[in-house]
Motif scaffolding. Structure first.
Motif, PDB file in Angstrom:
ATOM      1  N   LEU A 190     -10.297   8.177   8.284  1.00 43.82           N
ATOM      2  CA  LEU A 190     -10.634   7.694   9.624  1.00 43.82           C
ATOM      3  C   LEU A 190     -10.275   8.695  10.712  1.00 43.82           C
ATOM      4  O   LEU A 190     -10.481   8.413  11.901  1.00 43.82           O
TER       5      LEU A 190
ATOM      6  N   PRO B  46      -5.091  -3.511  -3.319  1.00 48.23           N
ATOM      7  CA  PRO B  46      -6.135  -3.366  -2.307  1.00 48.23           C
ATOM      8  C   PRO B  46      -7.146  -2.257  -2.577  1.00 48.23           C
ATOM      9  O   PRO B  46      -8.293  -2.363  -2.155  1.00 48.23           O
ATOM     10  N   PHE B  47      -6.766  -1.191  -3.272  1.00 50.86           N
ATOM     11  CA  PHE B  47      -7.720  -0.098  -3.481  1.00 50.86           C
ATOM     12  C   PHE B  47      -8.452  -0.221  -4.815  1.00 50.86           C
ATOM     13  O   PHE B  47      -9.660  -0.197  -4.874  1.00 50.86           O
TER      14      PHE B  47
ATOM     15  N   PHE C 223     -15.369   1.143  15.348  1.00 44.98           N
ATOM     16  CA  PHE C 223     -14.623   1.973  16.298  1.00 44.98           C
ATOM     17  C   PHE C 223     -15.367   2.096  17.627  1.00 44.98           C
ATOM     18  O   PHE C 223     -14.839   1.800  18.690  1.00 44.98           O
TER      19      PHE C 223
ATOM     20  N   ARG D  51      -1.916   6.255  -0.373  1.00 45.26           N
ATOM     21  CA  ARG D  51      -3.104   5.521   0.051  1.00 45.26           C
ATOM     22  C   ARG D  51      -3.212   5.495   1.573  1.00 45.26           C
ATOM     23  O   ARG D  51      -4.289   5.679   2.134  1.00 45.26           O
TER      24      ARG D  51
ATOM     25  N   ALA E 263     -12.479   6.106  -9.056  1.00 45.15           N
ATOM     26  CA  ALA E 263     -13.623   5.882  -8.174  1.00 45.15           C
ATOM     27  C   ALA E 263     -13.226   5.700  -6.712  1.00 45.15           C
ATOM     28  O   ALA E 263     -13.882   6.253  -5.827  1.00 45.15           O
ATOM     29  N   PRO E 264     -12.154   4.961  -6.395  1.00 45.85           N
ATOM     30  CA  PRO E 264     -11.805   4.817  -4.983  1.00 45.85           C
ATOM     31  C   PRO E 264     -11.474   6.150  -4.327  1.00 45.85           C
ATOM     32  O   PRO E 264     -11.816   6.375  -3.161  1.00 45.85           O
TER      33      PRO E 264
ATOM     34  N   ASP F 127     -14.838   1.063  -3.652  1.00 48.96           N
ATOM     35  CA  ASP F 127     -16.199   1.596  -3.742  1.00 48.96           C
ATOM     36  C   ASP F 127     -17.164   0.628  -4.408  1.00 48.96           C
ATOM     37  O   ASP F 127     -18.353   0.893  -4.455  1.00 48.96           O
TER      38      ASP F 127
ATOM     39  N   VAL G 190      -6.382   6.895   3.784  1.00 53.13           N
ATOM     40  CA  VAL G 190      -7.143   6.113   4.764  1.00 53.13           C
ATOM     41  C   VAL G 190      -7.105   6.797   6.124  1.00 53.13           C
ATOM     42  O   VAL G 190      -8.116   6.887   6.830  1.00 53.13           O
TER      43      VAL G 190
ATOM     44  N   SER H  34     -12.989  -2.203  -7.075  1.00 55.16           N
ATOM     45  CA  SER H  34     -12.274  -1.271  -6.202  1.00 55.16           C
ATOM     46  C   SER H  34     -13.074  -1.077  -4.923  1.00 55.16           C
ATOM     47  O   SER H  34     -14.218  -1.533  -4.813  1.00 55.16           O
TER      48      SER H  34
ATOM     49  N   ARG I  32     -22.636   4.247   0.690  1.00 50.01           N
ATOM     50  CA  ARG I  32     -21.585   4.917   1.452  1.00 50.01           C
ATOM     51  C   ARG I  32     -21.977   5.073   2.919  1.00 50.01           C
ATOM     52  O   ARG I  32     -21.157   4.915   3.813  1.00 50.01           O
TER      53      ARG I  32
ATOM     54  N   TRP J  63       1.180  -9.166   4.293  1.00 55.88           N
ATOM     55  CA  TRP J  63      -0.005  -8.563   4.913  1.00 55.88           C
ATOM     56  C   TRP J  63      -0.446  -9.365   6.126  1.00 55.88           C
ATOM     57  O   TRP J  63      -0.778  -8.805   7.175  1.00 55.88           O
TER      58      TRP J  63
ATOM     59  N   ILE K 247     -10.503   8.210  14.753  1.00 57.09           N
ATOM     60  CA  ILE K 247      -9.250   8.043  15.511  1.00 57.09           C
ATOM     61  C   ILE K 247      -9.173   9.124  16.588  1.00 57.09           C
ATOM     62  O   ILE K 247      -8.782   8.855  17.729  1.00 57.09           O
TER      63      ILE K 247
ATOM     64  N   MET L 113       0.857  -1.177   0.000  1.00 58.25           N
ATOM     65  CA  MET L 113       0.000   0.000   0.000  1.00 58.25           C
ATOM     66  C   MET L 113       0.899   1.235   0.000  1.00 58.25           C
ATOM     67  O   MET L 113       1.772   1.367   0.857  1.00 58.25           O
TER      68      MET L 113
ATOM     69  N   GLN M  64     -15.475  10.974   0.055  1.00 60.66           N
ATOM     70  CA  GLN M  64     -16.861  11.083   0.532  1.00 60.66           C
ATOM     71  C   GLN M  64     -17.035  10.395   1.878  1.00 60.66           C
ATOM     72  O   GLN M  64     -17.671  10.933   2.786  1.00 60.66           O
TER      73      GLN M  64
ATOM     74  N   PHE N  73     -14.655   7.833  -3.564  1.00 58.19           N
ATOM     75  CA  PHE N  73     -15.306   7.121  -2.469  1.00 58.19           C
ATOM     76  C   PHE N  73     -14.668   7.453  -1.122  1.00 58.19           C
ATOM     77  O   PHE N  73     -15.361   7.764  -0.149  1.00 58.19           O
ATOM     78  N   ILE N  74     -13.350   7.435  -1.099  1.00 55.62           N
ATOM     79  CA  ILE N  74     -12.669   7.654   0.178  1.00 55.62           C
ATOM     80  C   ILE N  74     -12.914   9.063   0.689  1.00 55.62           C
ATOM     81  O   ILE N  74     -13.164   9.280   1.884  1.00 55.62           O
TER      82      ILE N  74
END
Lengths: 118, 855, 341
Positions: free
Chosen positions: A13, B584-585, B317, A5, A84-85, B215, A9, B213, B306, B672, A17, A1, A91, A88-89
């Motif tokens: 978060l 991963p994304f 969390f 990225r 798109a990711p 999303d 993330v 992905s 979403r 990972w 956090i 990653m 948003q 998405f992230i």
């Protein structure tokens, strides 16, 4: 990653956090101060326990607000061609930090109602 | 907007698909052969997710029935006051086992098992990334769980409640082995849960369909990702807790004994830090299932994807800020309690989001009232009620009344049956056509639903009142004339209605369920996600490109094209089992993961691990140790065949994309897994440091107790230096092991050996320093805490030792070089972790008492 | 004792409590038996929690009806009429905004109730209760010239004045709960917890152990008797006195048996040589309402049965069965104990 990225993330978060850190601090400090009967100290005329809860809440609110604004700006800056990711992230970041603001605020309410160690 | 009307993203026989027709002869046959399951008796060596997943689900369901039978016995006992049906001793075992088995042997394994089966299908992966690890987790759970359950037939079952509060469960008040069965039996089944969680995290992040992905991931994948992350964070607390309590019972280290500086509340913190998230750990996968089933039943995409993801992540969390609401009556300061009150209130919001997302989805579509739909509606009804009583008990003053009364029994069953069992039954009815030749009967299903739905409400609704009019929990009988008789009788009648519903389900299941290896019942619901592609043991013939969240609706020819092999990797590149690893994304193809096939190793390793723990429980130490060594041996045997290296040059998977068949570094799937494992171990260690600080807090002026000698400053200095030098040697070895030329320099084994001496010396020095001061682990909680930290570190050093020697052996066998170095990389990661943990441990053990000056 | 007519003061509370209690009883099909019920509050704290319960129950019921109503509407209403529900707005309004508004009100209310509940009052009567497997040791410490004494399995308090109970445990974790008077508090070895409450009306209530504590957790209850001040003082004065001397030969024989059987190595009878600290203090055992930790009414018959069959009646308690007494011996022993008023 990749580093980018990871940063995305973390920003997504950040609100939650911040809540987790706020929670750990206020619970840990209250337990320690009350457990050792060190709670009589005052800070600027406010009892130390209340002062810590208020400050931690404020700090967490600032982090969540910054994360909210950051995600908002990133999202606004994404062009039509953005992946798109990414869309998405950013948003998800807006939603998560928005909800975190409410939760962090609730987390601070006890300081206005309850005594320190009773 | 209903799915079928939407424009088609891919037109018929799109020439842009990665692989052309016709497919070469023999390609499909080679794929089938690679994934062929072992025949005859050795079918139990199968590791493929379609096999292990089904066994796993079946076993979990078996425990659901068994624990349910226990509850029926309890309900009969409580049907009338002062009943003699069962005695107090059996009753106390019954309720302990009912809770324990439902939580640890049914709920968590069931959702994990379902995902072992479903996740690869839903993401169009050929298998999970570590199939042998799933097999190991399953067998350990299967053997351990069954033996654990059988203790009830011998009166040896734990009887201190599923929460196992000391001092009642300590050696003084529970001298028999019953409590040890819980601690060792459940403690080790937790390890199997963690193994599953690691598998799920890597599976979700790394093995998805191309283009799926973040999303576009199914909500179920999101739910399982959050689920697994929560296990990784939450379960270490209970593992550490059981470890400490078992050490107290076995060696008299007084972590929880108040007279010697321990504190019973420490257990409660550790237990509930795991125990509350546990509820959400069970609930989230169920909501993930609901989010898959509702769109299929309403024939429309999920509204608010979403927001639902937000809800899952937020729940993950927030659920860690609730644990003290199980301890509202323990006399902590009101301010402390109120923090948990606030967080418990906050966690209601994400649940609200999900409930309304489903309602909105239903409203936007056309809900067919099938059996899965009925169970979903039942779930929404029951869970909403349970959630509302949950908000009630989040208010501490109300909880002071409701806590440990039947109100809480009602609340938790509404939440767990509503939140988990009903979605699970919906999932059975919904997904059986994927695994079976025939779907279950809709007609019988309505009766199953009706009986269960009415039964649950008849059983548990009255309990709210039973509790508020004073009936406490966990009582084997109750006096006449308290006003509880009628309510209890009604509850008992209701419980038998639930049982009738479940029995009917079993009958229907036995009649209709026939395992399908090739021809399943098909996409009977016209659902939109990839598990409804034609599948077999290899899952899908080719790995599709996904362009939306509802690929089967938006790409109508997808099934045919996938089946024809027109998408990626339609055969096998290496001749063996393999799956495609994606980023991963964005889910871009990265490399081909060579997946291990059937083998005895995971099965034997699991049997010996189970034997190790179970024999230890009955104090057969020598035999137990032998099994432990054999288990380690089997694991090494199993690992020896992994890390195959680049067995061929990069392979063309279609569309002009060539990907390697081997990868190292942060792209590698086991890298990972290693990172996740380090989070687990880091959490165990964090919980131990928390325990140390907690015990400091409850021991004013006795940390260390009067007369305790602290070791001199030079010994930690030496240990510290040795740790750092060891890590530096490994880092240097890693540098020498670089290059594309597949070198295997002689320096590597020498450096590892030298580093092993350093790290071993560091740990030995540390232990010796404490031993020399005469510190006793059993005199006071201080000594117990110090030795617990030292012992945990020694355990990690020993593990490092085994890994180091294993790496040297790989080098000697010619299985380690500068390209084929995943084994080395994983060892290095673990090594650095051990070093870091050792340094922190030294800082705490030596630094903290000096810092606080014994205050 | 007529509980309804003797309630004192707090006239506004009386009406609302009565109405609220009637409502709750209507809700609960079984009705309210009263002696061990959170729905029949007999003190300020219990009442405050009761109101919280009532408000949350009503609010929760409304929300529940609303959610299920919307759900059924979403399923069964004609598509064109329910279409407005099928968007993100539904989630934002119903799942996000609505709970945030409701909970923003409930949380502070809950915290205020928490602040005002279980507050130690100056001048409160101090009582110490120690949980033991499976009974309650109750100590009234010395106070204003009145001497300390110890009893078991019953808590006598004066009506209308605050009480602070200091609790801990001698063995495992127990929990002290009198539903009519307020919430519960855990009794944890090595920790000292406090619970403050006031009984607002005279009456007999029942408390129980609410934390699973082993074999006989189910049979660990106690009586709470709220007496008018004068009656309380009289009770207290009687309890301070040493045990009564037996005034009949039958009772003297009972005392001799008590001595001979070694009962005194576990039990105290002040004024005699029996000084065991292990079991309950029996100095005034005859004055208690129940025996066996709230299990049986206290009379000669039950006392005799208890002594002879302890392990049968309540298996797992620390006291062994004394099955070797003859019937006549048992009667005199029980009569002696019963005479210790």
């Amino acid at each position: 990653m990749s580093g980018r990225r990871t940063g995305q993330v973390l920003l997504m978060l950040a609100g939650l956090i911040a809540w987790a850190v706020q929670f750990t601090v206020i619970y840990g400090v209250t337990s320690t101060l009350c457990g050792r009967e060190w709670a009589d100290v005052t800070l600027l005329g406010v009892g130390i326990v209340h002062a810590v809860v208020a400050l931690a809440t404020l700090a967490a609110l600032i982090v969540a607000a910054l994360s909210f604004l950051g995600s908002w700006r990133i999202h606004g800056g994404l062009g039509e061609t953005a992946a798109a990711p990414d869309r998405f992230i950013s948003q998800a970041g807006i939603l998560i930090s928005g909800l975190s603001l409410v939760v962090i605020l609730w987390q601070g309410i006890p300081a206005f109602i309850l005594p320190a160690c009773a | 907007m209903n799915a079928p009307e939407r424009s088609e993203a891919f037109d018929e026989r799109d020439p842009a698909l990665p692989n052309p027709l016709p497919r070469p002869a023999g390609e499909f046959e080679a794929l089938k052969k690679a994934w062929e399951a072992p025949r005859g008796l050795s079918f139990i060596t199968a590791v493929n997710n379609t096999y292990v997943g089904l066994w796993y689900v079946g076993t979990a369901f078996l425990f659901f029935i068994l624990a349910g039978i226990l509850s029926l016995i309890m309900r009969v006992q409580l049907a009338t006051p002062e009943s003699d049906f069962v005695g107090h001793d059996l009753y106390n075992q019954l309720f302990t086992m009912h809770g324990t088995v439902m939580m640890f042997l049914f709920a968590v394994p069931a959702v994990e098992a379902a995902s072992v089966y479903l996740l690869p299908n839903m993401q169009a992966a050929r298998d999970l990334p570590f199939p042998r690890l799933s097999a190991y987790a399953f067998w350990a759970y299967f053997v351990g769980g069954l033996v654990f359950f059988c203790t009830i037939f011998f009166g040896l079952a734990p009887n201190g409640g599923w929460f196992m509060y000391p001092p009642l469960t300590g050696a003084k008040y529970s001298p028999a082995d019953n409590a040890d069965w819980w601690l060792l039996g459940i403690g080790f089944i937790e390890i199997s849960a963690i193994a599953g969680a690691i598998e799920i995290i890597v599976g979700v992040m790394k093995t998805r369909a191309v283009g799926m992905s973040l999303d576009k991931m199914p909500v179920y994948s999101w739910a399982m990702l959050v689920f697994a992350a929560m296990i990784v964070i939450g379960f270490p607390a209970i593992i550490l807790g059981t470890l400490l309590l078992e050490m107290e019972r076995a060696f008299d280290w007084p972590f929880f004994i108040a007279e010697r500086g321990g504190d019973p509340l420490l257990w409660q913190h550790l237990f509930w830090f795991f125990g509350h998230p546990e509820v959400y750990i069970i609930f989230l996968p169920a909501t993930g299932m609901v989010s898959m089933i509702v769109p299929a039943m309403a024939q429309t995409p999920l509204v608010g994807y979403r927001l639902v993801v937000l809800a899952l992540v937020a729940t993950g969390f927030l659920s860690f800020g609730l644990w003290v609401h199980h301890m509202f009556a323990t006399g902590l300061p009101k301010m402390s309690l109120s923090f948990f009150s606030a967080a418990s209130t906050a966690v209601a919001v994400p649940s609200g989001i999900q409930v309304f997302a489903w309602i909105a989805t239903i409203a936007s579509g056309r809900m067919k009232l099938t059996t899965p739909s009925l169970f979903i509606i039942g779930f929404l009804f029951i869970f909403t009620l349970g959630g509302l009583t949950g908000v009630m008990v989040a208010m501490a003053p109300f909880d002071w009344q409701a806590h440990d009364s039947y109100f809480v029994v009602a609340h938790l069953h509404y939440v767990l049956i509503g939140g988990m069992v009903f979605p699970l039954f919906a999932a059975f009815y919904y997904w059986v056509p994927v695994a079976s030749k025939y779907a279950l009967s809709e007609r019988v299903g309505r009766w199953v639903f009706g009986l269960m739905f009415v039964g649950v409400n008849v059983t548990f609704l009255p309990m709210h009142i039973t509790g508020l009019i004073g009936m406490p929990r966990r009582v084997y009988t109750y006096p006449v004339g308290m006003g509880w008789d009628a309510l209890n009788l009604v509850s008992t009648i209701g419980s038998f209605m639930i049982a009738a519903g479940v029995a009917l389900f079993i009958v229907d299941f036995a009649r209709r369920f026939r395992i399908a290896r090739d021809e399943n019942a098909g996409n009977v619901w016209n659902a939109s996600t990839l598990e409804w592609l034609p599948n077999a043991n290899y899952n899908t013939r080719s790995i599709p490109i996904v362009a939306s969240r509802d690929p089967l609706w938006d790409q109508p020819k997808l099934s045919q094209d996938v089946q024809d092999g027109r998408y990626y990797l339609p055969g096998t590149a290496t001749g063996g089992r393999e799956t495609l690893v994606t980023s991963p994304f964005d889910a871009r193809p990265q490399y081909i993961l060579q997946v291990p096939g059937p083998g005895w190793q995971p099965l034997l390793a699991a049997l010996f691990t189970a034997a190790f723990f179970l024999l230890l429980t009955v104090k057969m130490v020598l035999l137990s140790a032998t099994c432990g060594v054999l288990a380690v041996f089997c694991v090494i045997w199993w690992l020896w065949e992994t890390d195959p290296g680049p067995v061929r040059p990069p392979a063309d998977i279609g569309g002009g994309i060539a990907v390697p068949v081997y990868a190292t570094g942060s792209m590698n799937h086991s890298w990972w897994a290693m990172i996740v494992l380090m989070v687990v171990t880091g959490m165990v260690f964090t919980c131990l440091i928390f325990s140390y600080l907690f015990l400091w807090l409850v021991n004013p002026a006795a940390w260390p107790p009067q007369g305790t000698l602290l070791p001199e400053g030079f010994s930690p200095f030496v240990s510290c230096t040795l740790y750092v030098v060891g890590a530096a040697l490994i880092a240097y070895a890693s540098r020498t092991l670089r290059g594309e030329d597949r070198r295997s320099p002689r320096a590597v084994p020498v450096l590892i050996a030298a580093a092993l001496l350093c790290v071993g010396g560091a740990a030995a020095m540390d232990l010796w320093a404490h031993w020399r001061t005469g510190l006793s682990p059993s005199a006071h909680a201080y000594g117990a805490a110090v030795y617990a930290i030292v012992s945990l570190q020694i355990f990690f050093v020993l593990t490092t030792l085994i890994m180091g020697l294993y790496t040297i052996a790989r080098w000697l066998a010619g299985r380690l070089d500068s390209v084929r170095r995943t084994t080395f990389d994983n060892m290095m990661l673990f090594w650095f972790y051990t070093t870091g943990q050792g340094l922190v441990a030294l800082a705490v053990v030596y630094g903290f008492p000096r810092l606080t000056g014994g205050v | 004792m007529d509980l309804k007519t003797t309630r004192q003061g707090l006239p506004w509370r009386r009406t609302v409590t009565t109405r609220a209690a009637a409502f709750a009883c209507a809700l609960s099909l079984a009705g309210c038996s009263g002696v061990q019920s959170a729905l029949d509050p007999a003190g300020g704290d219990a009442l405050r929690i009761y109101w919280l319960t009532l408000i949350m129950t009503l609010g929760g019921t409304l929300i529940f009806l609303l959610v299920t109503g919307v759900l059924l509407y979403a399923i069964f209403a004609p598509p064109e009429r329910r279409a407005w529900l099928g968007g993100r707005r539904t989630i934002v309004v119903g799942g996000l905004a609505f709970p945030i508004v409701v909970l923003s009100g409930l949380l502070p209310y809950g915290l205020i109730v928490m602040r005002d509940t279980d507050v130690p009052m100056p001048g409160a009567l101090q009582v110490e209760v120690i949980g033991e497997q499976y009974w309650w040791r109750v100590k009234y410490p010395e106070e204003g010239g009145k001497s300390e004494f110890s009893t078991a399995n019953e808590l006598i308090v004066p009506v209308g004045s605050p009480v602070t109970v200091t609790v801990t445990s001698a063995d495992v974790i127990h929990s002290f709960w009198i539903p009519n008077l307020g919430g519960k508090i855990d009794m944890i070895p090595g920790r000292i917890n406090r619970l403050s409450f006031t009984a607002e009306r005279p009456g007999i209530y029942r408390g129980v152990c609410a934390e699973f504590c082993g074999d006989q957790h189910a049979r660990m209850a106690f009586d709470v008797v709220a007496l008018e001040r004068t009656a309380f003082e009289a009770w207290r004065a009687a309890q301070e006195k040493p045990a009564r001397e037996p005034d009949l030969p039958f009772l003297s024989r009972g005392r001799a048996l008590f001595r001979a059987a070694g009962c005194g190595s576990c039990h105290v009878v002040r004024g005699t040589e029996a000084d065991g600290a292990f079991g309950p203090d029996l100095t005034h055992v005859g004055s208690r309402r129940t025996i066996g930790a709230g299990q049986f009414p206290n009379n000669i018959g039950t006392l005799a049965g208890w002594i002879a069959n302890t392990q049968h009646i309540k298996p797992g308690v620390r006291m062994p069965s004394y099955g070797s007494f003859t019937g006549e011996e048992l009667r005199s022993l029980a009569a002696y104990l019963e005479s210790l008023k």
